[in-house]
Structures are given as structure tokens and as C-alpha cells.
Motif scaffolding. Sequence first.
Motif, short mmCIF file in Angstrom:
data_model
loop_
_atom_site.label_atom_id
_atom_site.label_comp_id
_atom_site.label_asym_id
_atom_site.label_seq_id
_atom_site.Cartn_x
_atom_site.Cartn_y
_atom_site.Cartn_z
N GLU A 58 0.84 -1.20 0.00
CA GLU A 58 0.00 0.00 0.00
C GLU A 58 0.87 1.25 0.00
N GLU A 59 1.93 1.25 0.82
CA GLU A 59 2.84 2.39 0.87
C GLU A 59 3.59 2.55 -0.46
N TRP A 60 4.03 1.44 -1.03
CA TRP A 60 4.75 1.47 -2.31
C TRP A 60 3.84 2.03 -3.39
N SER A 61 2.59 1.60 -3.39
CA SER A 61 1.63 2.08 -4.38
C SER A 61 1.40 3.59 -4.28
N ALA A 62 1.49 4.10 -3.05
CA ALA A 62 1.24 5.53 -2.83
C ALA A 62 2.44 6.41 -3.11
N GLY A 63 3.58 5.79 -3.52
CA GLY A 63 4.72 6.60 -3.91
C GLY A 63 5.99 6.36 -3.13
N ALA A 64 5.91 5.63 -2.00
CA ALA A 64 7.11 5.35 -1.21
C ALA A 64 7.99 4.39 -2.00
N ALA A 65 9.29 4.63 -2.00
CA ALA A 65 10.24 3.78 -2.72
C ALA A 65 10.64 2.59 -1.86
N LEU A 66 10.85 1.45 -2.49
CA LEU A 66 11.39 0.29 -1.77
C LEU A 66 12.89 0.49 -1.59
N ALA A 67 13.34 0.38 -0.36
CA ALA A 67 14.76 0.64 -0.06
C ALA A 67 15.67 -0.28 -0.86
N VAL A 68 15.25 -1.53 -1.08
CA VAL A 68 16.12 -2.49 -1.75
C VAL A 68 16.36 -2.12 -3.23
N LEU A 69 15.48 -1.30 -3.81
CA LEU A 69 15.63 -0.91 -5.21
C LEU A 69 16.51 0.33 -5.38
N ALA A 70 16.79 1.00 -4.29
CA ALA A 70 17.55 2.27 -4.39
C ALA A 70 19.02 2.01 -4.69
#
Length: 343
Positions: free
Chosen positions: A331-343
Amino acid sequence: MINEAALLESKALRDSVLERTEVLDRVKALSLLPDGMHVTTAMVAAYFQVGVKTIRSLVVDHRAELETNGYRVLTGTELSSFKELSGIQSHTASLALFSRRAVLNVAMLLRDSKVARQVRTYLLDMEYMARTQPVDNPVHRDADSLDDRIDQRITHILGKTVVPMFNALIETSGEHRRELIALRAGVQTVERKLRQHHARLQRLEGPREDRPLAGVMASIDAMNGREFEEYVAELLRRDGCTCVVLRGGRGDRGIDITGRTADGRHVAVQCKRFAPYLSVTSPDVQKFVGAAKVLHTSEVALFVATCPFTPDAVTVATDGGVTAVHRGLLEEWSAGAALAVLA
């Protein structure tokens, strides 16, 4: 937004969402009789994970409302005809049947059922989304803008004209000084409340980056498996991943999506669109660890699910170098929060 308490107490509100019977299957598969239209009391009880007596008691309390929405009891020749047409075997003298609308009606009346509460949650999410979808209507935009200008103008007049006028009257009046001071205090209270109201509206209507958009999980739960995989692929692309390819289907070897992070690391993703009352288990994650790390030698492994993970599944994921994207994190990822592992 309709709240759950109001939904439980108000028949008018229940009636307003009774067409949304599709929400039943999004929470849990609803088994139907061979006629494809009805379920029995026992089937309703099994769906909501309660006793048959609970459903029968509910019918006694709300029979008129349920009958309006398709509940009926067959007897005599009508029962015989139904048995013959549907092919069901029943040796009772009567048979209570619920339509899908009646089952949804039960969900909005049954208080002590986890499944019923989940159905109500979906209904509230869907209703909120329907009510808050932007409408490109210049008349409404102009009216809202006009209301906003009127509110601000009233506030300006009260603060810059009416209050100073009272100040001048108070200075020059002795006989009515006390009354004028009381009136000025009332005007200042109105002015203050108008300013607070305007500020509150701005906060409510403005973008909120600190929380997901309301109803986002209802939208995701409405997707089929392939649509969910495509949705996750778009989230990956949004966060800078390249070479994103959907591989779900036969021969996918346990991997639904592959790609590369912005800095070139290999990504493997497993997508599971489960009902929210279920959980991803450790065997599910173990299979993915083998596929992602052994078969695909991925450096970033994401297990994305629309439900929670069991504690054992989280442990397996952590030990195997897999990021468990549970329902809340999705839900957080969908709302725009980035996944730390992808950074």
C-alpha cells in the motif's frame, strides 16, 4: 465517507451499496448451488465462518430486509420444482435460500465475523473511491472556487471592517459598551472559526504524501492475477528499473517478473494476489528463494503479496535474502514510497 458503525445501523446506507455483490468474491470465494444463483443457510454460515444458529438468529431479527434482497424459504411444490431443476438433494420439508444480494446484506448485519468485517471494509473503500473520483466538471469547479472566494471574503470583511467598526463604537459609547464588547467577541469568534475551517479544508483537500491514497488496496484486490503482475511491473519501472519483463504463466519457473535496478542489479519478483485474510507461508517463500537465487541468480528478490506473511515466512525471506512486500508495504509502495532495496 460511510463508517462501519453507520453501515451496521442504517438500512438506508446498506441499501445504497447492495449492488456491489462482487466484493464477496474478492474477500473469499462464495460457493453457489448448482443453479448458480443461491446458497443455503449452511453455505452462508461456512462463508462467514460462524455457526448456522447465528445466521438463523440474524434472519429472525432482520427477515423483512433480507427478503427484500432475495432471501426466501421454499416449501411444497416450489421446493420440489427447485430440487428437480437444480439437482440438489434435500430431504427437509423446507429450504432457506439466499441470493448474492442477501448474502451481502448478511455481511452488513453480522457483527462478530472476521469475514463480514472484511467485506464491510472493502465496501467502505470502494464507496470512498467512487465518491472521491475527480470529475471534470467546470460548473462544479467554478462553484467550488466561488464558495472558496466567498468564505475568504467574509473572513476579510469581518477582520478588516466589522471588528474595527465595533472598536470605534466601543470607544465612543458608554451606555452600550458592554453589549458592544460582547458582540465584537462573537464576531471575532466567527472570524476565527472561518479561518480554522478554511485551513482544515486545505489540509483535507491537499495532497498527502505521508499516507497512501484511500481505497488503493480495494483497486488492487479488484485485479486478476495478470493485471496485478502488470501493476507491480509498472511500480518497478516507476522506481527506475529497466528491462522489466513479465514472465508469469506456464514455464515461469517460479518467477513472475524480471528486470534490473537503476544501478544494474538483477531483479526477480514473485506476485501473489491472495485474499487479505490469508497469509503467505514459509513453503511459498522457500520455493521462491530457490527460483530467485539458484535458477535466476538474482541480486534483488521481491515477494509481493496482497496479504500478510506468517512469522515463519518472514524468517525464511530474511534468511534467504528476499524482501517480503506484505499488504501494508505494498500500500505504501503504491502511494509513492520507494522500496529501499531498489535504491
